[in-house]
Write an enzyme that holds these catalytic residues in place. Structure first.
Site, short mmCIF file in Angstrom:
data_model
loop_
_atom_site.label_atom_id
_atom_site.label_comp_id
_atom_site.label_asym_id
_atom_site.label_seq_id
_atom_site.Cartn_x
_atom_site.Cartn_y
_atom_site.Cartn_z
N PRO A 8 -0.47 -6.31 -7.19
CG PRO A 8 -0.97 -7.99 -5.32
CD PRO A 8 0.11 -7.55 -6.29
CG MET A 9 -1.04 -1.62 -8.45
SD MET A 9 -0.50 -0.63 -9.94
CE MET A 9 -0.53 -2.21 -11.20
CB CYS B 192 -0.20 -2.09 2.20
SG CYS B 192 -1.49 -0.55 2.04
#
Length: 379
Positions: free
Chosen positions: A23-24, A113
């Site tokens: 995921p970005m 993150c």
């Protein structure tokens, strides 16, 4: 020629090749996931979804957490959350209420993150330090997910003095996680330097569930080397595919045991760029889609000889016809092999991790950090 890599088994879900799109934020939207899938199979995860925003039915979040027509049977969602009850409720909404328009085939939990606005509240890569809270979040998600496999993504630790990945791996395994992904950096490294793959190998040795490797996979041969050096069951691709969605075709070929690799000419890259912008426009409307596409231009054109006037014009492109005209003005040329194997996307210098006051004092404090739940999704 290397031996083919087996499919990645996540519960009843088989991922073949064993390749996952990381995921970005602002990148792995429906258009980009569709484009990457057109080049090769794998598991394509949506942008990070904040559990609080999902539970509160935030309109933007509900738009983000939707499957495309091509991923109805393999829709993958990554969730960020710091409160076990909120995480559990968000998973229930996905699995039981089908708020994404379909039942997800896979749910990932973000504990990797390193962004300061996340870690200073105890979230992301800071959270595994609080091992009881980490356990409770994973437990809540796995129970709510029922037969949908839940995986965990994390980093080596907060810094060299506060390493968490082995504890996190054992806890995730004990609580029923189907796999764990390890990025070979600590949170304080952000995206600086070179990823350390040795902890990935140690985690593989320590666990029975599959371990996926992440960090500095710029080419398909890097993925083969990571598998050979660490024994990981698959790879997670982040920055390496920016401006190079055909990397997933290379990875599929590499894991099938062949040496085929794509080196598209400028004309072929231009066609891919237009396809990407078209998909964004179909999803968001042409003005917004072309504006969103602008961030990708420099990644696609990295290493190619392109006039500064065309680059400037592409940076403010606002329509598909305009984009096609500008791309047609770039002379065709071979792929610039000098950029192969080089880092792409964001880089940064190491810096101390912002943490809540007293965060490191008690690893067994089960309380969710105050104010850590984000109101919006995407990172």
């Amino acid at each position: 020629m290397t031996a083919p890599l087996p499919a990645l088994k996540l519960g009843t879900l088989a991922v073949d090749p064993a390749v996952v799109l990381a995921p970005m934020a602002g990148i792995t939207n429906p258009a980009f996931r569709t484009l990457c899938r057109e080049f090769g199979a794998g598991l394509y995860v949506c942008e990070m979804i904040t559990t609080r925003a999902l539970v509160e039915r935030n309109e933007k979040t509900l738009q983000m957490v939707r499957a495309t027509a091509g991923e109805r049977d393999a829709f993958s969602v990554q969730l960020y959350g710091v409160d076990p009850a909120t995480v559990g409720r968000a998973v229930e909404m996905l699995v039981d209420e089908h708020v994404a328009g379909t039942r997800p085939a896979h749910i990932d939990l973000n504990f990797g993150c390193p962004v300061p606005k996340v870690t200073r509240k105890g979230g992301g890569s800071a959270l595994p330090w609080r091992r009881v809270l980490f356990r409770d979040i994973v437990r809540s998600a796995v129970r709510a997910a029922k037969d949908v496999p839940v995986t965990v993504k994390t980093r080596i630790g907060i810094d060299a003095d506060h390493v968490t990945y082995l504890d996190a791996g054992h806890i995730a395994q004990d609580e029923g996680a189907a796999a764990i992904t390890l990025h070979g950096r600590t949170a304080d490294q952000l995206y600086s330097g070179t990823a350390d793959w040795a902890p990935i190998a140690r985690l593989v040795e320590a666990l029975d569930i599959p371990v996926l490797g992440n960090g500095d996979i710029w080419e398909a041969d890097d993925a083969l080397r990571m598998v050979a050096e660490t024994g990981c069951a698959g790879v997670v691709i982040g920055r390496g595919c920016l401006g190079r969605p055909w990397l997933f075709g290379d990875l599929a070929a590499a894991f099938a045991g062949t040496t085929e690799r794509a080196l598209p000419t400028m004309a072929e890259v231009a066609a891919i760029m237009h396809r990407h912008a078209t998909l964004l426009s179909e999803d968001q409307g042409e003005p917004h889609g072309c504006t969103d596409f602008r961030k990708h231009v420099a990644w696609y054109l990295k290493g190619f000889s392109v006039g500064s006037d065309i680059r400037r014009s592409l940076a403010i492109v606002s329509g598909l016809d305009e984009l096609a005209d500008l791309l047609a003005r770039i002379p065709d040329q071979p792929y610039p092999t000098a950029v192969l194997g080089a880092p792409r996307g964001r880089t940064s210098s190491p810096r101390p991790v912002a943490l809540p006051e007293g965060w490191l004092d008690d690893r067994d404090d089960p309380r969710p950090p105050s104010g850590a739940e984000l109101e919006v999704s995407g990172g």
